[in-house]
Scaffold this active site. Structure first.
Site, mmCIF file in Angstrom:
data_model
loop_
_atom_site.group_PDB
_atom_site.id
_atom_site.type_symbol
_atom_site.label_atom_id
_atom_site.label_comp_id
_atom_site.label_asym_id
_atom_site.label_seq_id
_atom_site.Cartn_x
_atom_site.Cartn_y
_atom_site.Cartn_z
ATOM 1 N N HIS A 133 -72.593 50.077 46.898
ATOM 2 C CA HIS A 133 -71.443 50.904 47.310
ATOM 3 C C HIS A 133 -71.490 51.270 48.792
ATOM 4 O O HIS A 133 -70.532 51.829 49.319
ATOM 5 C CB HIS A 133 -71.387 52.209 46.501
ATOM 6 N N ALA A 134 -72.621 51.013 49.442
ATOM 7 C CA ALA A 134 -72.744 51.407 50.850
ATOM 8 C C ALA A 134 -71.936 50.431 51.698
ATOM 9 O O ALA A 134 -72.257 49.257 51.784
ATOM 10 C CB ALA A 134 -74.206 51.402 51.273
#
Lengths: 722, 722
Positions: free
Chosen positions: A220-221
């Site tokens: 998700h980064a």
């Protein structure tokens, strides 16, 4: 034997051919100018030593030693457990944050308990036995991280190392589902470095494949912002650095992300990059599921050079399991991967779709993870690296990781516990949509999917439409012809509604009828033979299933008047909204302009088939028709239930429940997704009954007698009470 | 970490759960009352020893040692090379019988050359290294053979051991493709015993899987008669004896027969047996390919209790390769195998579908054999035994067997050499038919295949037909309506032909026209959205692709007269025979009753679309129309070419070639199955041109301008010469 002498003469030529072939197959590896292959059988031992010594100095890609007993690499380092949420209350201790430091420990422990790793003290020793090989974890360098992330992003994470407790809590508060302590930076660098080292060990041929048990997770980064428990995009950073450092031997990487969430960070990192194919299986639900954007939809196919190298498989609902995951992997991932021909496969392996995970609420079993891993091993000559992402049930992730690890070391996968279970219909539909979408780019879907239905948005506009015609017009016209020929039907005009003149047809002298049956239906279904390859339907092998004619026949035999209403569907709409509206308008119009003025009409029954029946429910709530309407029968199959809205009188809802039958398929959403607890639709939807059959025409056949009996009873009763 | 104490508390419960799970998964094995499992990690060593000692006395089924490094078993024995054809001429020495004793030697040799087997002298030593383990071959006992074969059959083979050379030659002559020498009986017993021992080693867990390189092959040997190079049905005998001797641990066996020929013997042995699922992939070609019976067709599904446990996948043509084999295995074999849940998988592994085999003439590569093996390893907890059947190119079988063996020992399969190649359309069609047929028995095909087209033979007869109606009538009616509305078309009557009145329609005052275009076409195609699960076509999402309207528009714009002929297709026929006949009658009728009497008609061009165009070719050969007909354009896609039969005048064929354009898809059979040698259709078929597009409407779009230019030229030329 007599033939032995012939045999001897052949040995040489055969040997040459074999060697040539082997070289051909290892072509991808041989392109590297730095590689010196050990072709002979005797030199394999040296080959290993050389590669291990040199790996530190010059990045080298070595072919796997032919049939040697290479081990599976394993990344695990206790220091990745230092990143943890700062506890601010007793409740956080009782109910810890799901991205829990014990996650990686529990995986390591189950591997040891099952003999895959020899480490009695679970302290992370160097020699972990015959099956797996420790890959030492190091911190990713700033340079490596900057291949994906922005300078600002890196500096922010770096700063958390020296923040005060208050600052850390503030940043934790501010971020999108992330937390920080003073060790977060170290753990994140180790997690990222572990992913890099695991991939390196695979592409250098030091291990046969690898399992990187790292945390915090990464997918998700995004390049400029952390999120969803993720600080650095581990897999993206690993992929970028492998592509940079092994330009000759690793030209293409396939990332399969089976975490239950869409990997927005990974997708973003390679959205315009044709070297990395990103495939993600995740819950989507119209973009409502985390991360809650449309970026996870099937139509996000990449941009620029990366078009066709991004493939989202969005689950339309929760509760999916082995059947759906196997279907997606076998129908989409493997064909795509085989055609893409990656040099390395990385699995972004969240285990939050695992059975037992309270966040994912899906049901993938450890055997299914094993089966998927087994299938993935067939790509990229076995160059496979599995990197941990999410997964929040400590028991479930341990069992799931064990399922994966067993297959990595060479065990066959366990049997699937429910081999008879089939994927949900809506998932098959979604996966067909994915294949159709990707068929623009990939031959493997062209054959069977590219003509699967026409692209109406593209075709309705263009000139073609003026020459071609929608099938439903032709069908209704023929239907009308049949009714006219067989029963002397005439059309009943609708004024100023912009509908085809053939919409309403009725038996002769309808205005004088005493009893009337009104059948309101969608355009009839078609049984068709569709060519799998061209996607075309052969009209000569297709039959129109006219359900309404049964109603007409039955009514005519009893000398009832009959009105047949065909509601045309909309070409472009998914939810059939305009058909529902049309039905409501038409039925209301008929009541207001015809039915209530028919002088002899004393008994009226409605039969609705499909979406069109919504007009009936609408009328019954918007006018008080109870002096003539005796009953309403709705055949819905899986079409949505429609609530009666009692605008005239509150008692209408009770009346409706008593005087209606609503036939729904056992697959209808109203019964709840979980078959075990029998959900019952509320009264305002009428008396909803579960049918054994599936499909409108089958349900009609199953229940038509029950329906007509109900109508006859209601007609008699009406006469009695009258 | 703060959380360590919590962790410790969990160790016990987690351990219990893991152990419980493992037991659950090994359930199939545990049912045996004689088995004592060694659950602990430390006792594996003992477990092995016990099992090996006892195996000789009592047949035992032992679970595989958890994650131990079991080897792949290998059966090879030089004595199986003694069975050989008695040479009766020098030519038999130069061009030896394909079932050649060197076959198994060459496989053993390539395994040794590639380091899978350590045996420098290739003499069949006992210790063959770290990767494979020798399984000693023994003669099958009479009792074992009699589990499948009749007493007479066994006695006959036994007798060959003592026959004279003359007797042997006589029996060789008499049999169906078999030969005998005095060692045939011994070799056949060893071949059979080798298959049994290989399966035993797998089910007893002494090896992880096995490769039995045995000959003579077995799958054509029927219970009472040898045939097709086969004496005893090795795989069938092995399966029967395993089922008998391991009743608790082996309840179900899957036999996959990928030999290029149908395994009639194996099928027969288990045709009514639900314990053995037999799946065969083979060339069939309407039953013409060896063994040349209908027993290999897709509709041979087993009988009695065995119904649904026999699955034939019959190739409609030769020349199939990786794409088709992978498609069959992934779409049919694996789903079926997963649902059947066998305890043992046996591959009847002929390598005569291999690229280079002159008998099979197919193109399966060694990597594809590897991929298929890899997929099969995922069934039956890896209990897989590969037994050699046919395969007659010594090079091809060696390479193919190497591809299989590498994957058996644990290597990933090599990449497929042509990953973009898609299965032939007719193969996709056949495999859909197989899935539809099997969907009566297997859930895995129900979801997507059971409603794939209606069973017309069943439905046309019954009463449904009176209420439903064929789609094509509706479509033609609508087409007519459009032409009447847009161009004032009228119908042209056909007398006494039993055809719908809407068959022929034309522009007004056609009898006065000077130039006429006649368009003869099949019912138009439909672009449709078909629900993958219910199999129904949604008419509201379907469009009728009216190709003929382009012809009409173009003609009307030029003030030409137009006649539009719609030839209805037959519902029940596969070859469209009656439509072809109808077309011929209609066009002939039109010439004889209308066209030749039209006073002003001076120029006529035909445009044919689909099967219906055969009527045009028929007319041009049966009447001399050259004084008015200037050209004929046929759009055929993949429909059969029709030869002009020049009944009137021999020169008609030349004329036809000069004045016609016949557009065929690049996939049309007339170009030959092998793309390399450009086969050219003969002149009598007209000037046949290869199109880039596929599908009638696409070809029409691609070539319509060329067609109209050709017509315009011919009209002008006609005027000039006139």
């Amino acid at each position: 034997m007599a033939l032995n002498s012939v045999e001897t003469g052949e040995v040489k030529s055969s040997e040459n051919m074999v060697v040539k072939r082997e070289n051909g197959l290892e072509n991808g590896v041989k392109r590297s100018p730095e590689v010196d292959l050990d072709d002979g059988i005797g030199t394999t031992e040296n080959g290993v030593k050389k590669s291990q010594n040199r790996a530190v100095i010059v990045p080298k890609c070595r072919p796997k030693i032919r049939y040697s007993l290479l081990k599976t690499g394993l990344c695990y380092d206790v220091r990745m457990r230092y990143h943890a949420k700062i506890l601010t209350s007793y409740f956080e201790y009782i109910d810890p944050h799901p991205e829990d430091p014990r996650r990686i420990y529990r995986i390591y422990k189950i591997l040891a308990e099952n003999g895959l790793v020899s480490d009695p003290t679970l302290s992370g020793v160097d020699d972990i036995g015959d099956l797996m090989q420790k890959i030492p974890v190091r911190e990713a360098t700033k340079e490596e991280i900057l291949k994906v992330h922005s300078q600002e992003h890196l500096e922010f994470i770096e700063k958390t190392g020296n923040m005060t407790r208050e600052q850390l809590l503030k940043e934790t508060e501010r971020g999108d589902s992330v937390y920080f302590n003073n060790d977060s930076y170290l753990s994140a660098k180790l997690s990222c470095g572990g992913a890099i080292e695991a991939c390196k060990a695979v592409v250098e041929g030091r291990v046969k494949n690898a399992l990187a048990m790292v945390r915090p997770p990464g997918h998700h980064a995004e390049p400029a912002v952390p999120g969803g428990f993720c600080l650095f995009s581990n897999v993206a950073v690993a992929a970028q650095n492998i592509l940079k450092n092994y330009p000759e031997s690793v030209r293409k990487i396939l990332i399969l992300d089976w975490d239950v969430h869409h990997g927005n960070g990974t997708q973003k990192a390679f959205y315009d990059d044709e070297r990395v194919m990103y495939i993600s299986l995740h819950r989507y639900e119209l973009g409502k599921y985390y991360p809650g954007t449309i970026h996870g939809n099937y139509d996000q196919i990449g941009e620029g050079k990366g078009k066709g190298f991004n493939c989202n498989i969005p689950w339309p609902c929760g509760g999916v399991g082995d059947a759906e995951y196997m279907w997606a992997v076998e129908q989409v991932v493997i064909p795509l991967g085989r055609e893409f021909q990656p040099d390395l496969v990385i699995i972004s392996s969240g285990f939050d779709a695992a059975d037992g995970d309270m966040i994912g609420q899906c049901h993938v079993t450890p055997s299914c993870y094993g089966h998927m891993t087994h299938l993935l091993k067939s790509l990229a000559r076995g160059n496979l690296c599995v990197v941990l992402e999410g997964g929040y049930s400590l028991d479930a992730i341990a069992l799931s990781a064990l399922g994966v690890a067993k297959v990595l070391v060479g065990e066959p996968p366990d049997e699937l516990p429910e081999p008879k279970k089939q994927p949900k219909a809506e998932v098959i539909e979604v996966i067909d949509t994915v294949m159709r979408t990707q068929s623009r780019f990939w031959d493997c879907f062209k054959t069977t999917q590219s003509n699967n239905g026409c692209d109406f948005n593209a075709k309705v506009d263009n000139t073609l439409m003026s020459e071609n015609f929608p099938l439903q017009h032709a069908i209704r016209q023929q239907q009308l012809q049949n009714y006219t020929d067989d029963y002397n039907f005439v059309t009943l005009p609708l004024f100023d509604m912009g509908l085809p003149t053939n919409t309403v047809t009725c038996s002769p002298a309808i205005h004088e009828a005493e009893s009337i049956i009104i059948c309101v239906h969608d355009t009839p279904e078609i049984w068709a033979k569709r060519n799998r390859v061209t996607g075309l339907v052969d009209p000569s092998l297709s039959i129109v299933v006219d359900t309404a004619v049964h109603v007409i026949k039955w009514s005519v035999e009893r000398n009832y008047g009959v009105i047949d209403v065909n509601i045309p569907q909309s070409l472009a709409e998914q939810d059939n909204y305009s058909a529902v509206m049309t039905s409501q308008e038409v039925i209301l119009f008929m009541w207001d302009n015809y039915l209530k003025y028919f002088p002899n009409l004393s008994r009226l029954a409605f039969i609705g088939i499909g979406d069109a029946s919504s007009g009936i429910v609408h009328l019954l709530g918007h006018r008080d028709t109870r002096n003539v309407v005796s009953s309403a029968i709705l055949f819905l199959d899986t079409k949505p239930l429609r609530p009666l809205v009692p605008l005239v009188d509150e008692s209408l809802a009770d009346w409706y429940f008593k005087n209606s039958l609503v036939f729904a398929s056992s697959e209808h959403a109203c019964w709840g997704s979980d078959g075990s607890e029998a959900k019952k639709p509320r009264k305002k939807f009428g008396r909803v009954l579960k049918c054994d059959s599936d499909g409108l025409s089958n349900i009609f056949k199953e229940r038509f007698e029950e329906a007509t009996d109900f109508i006859l009873d209601s007609f008699e009763e009406w006469s009695d009470t009258d």
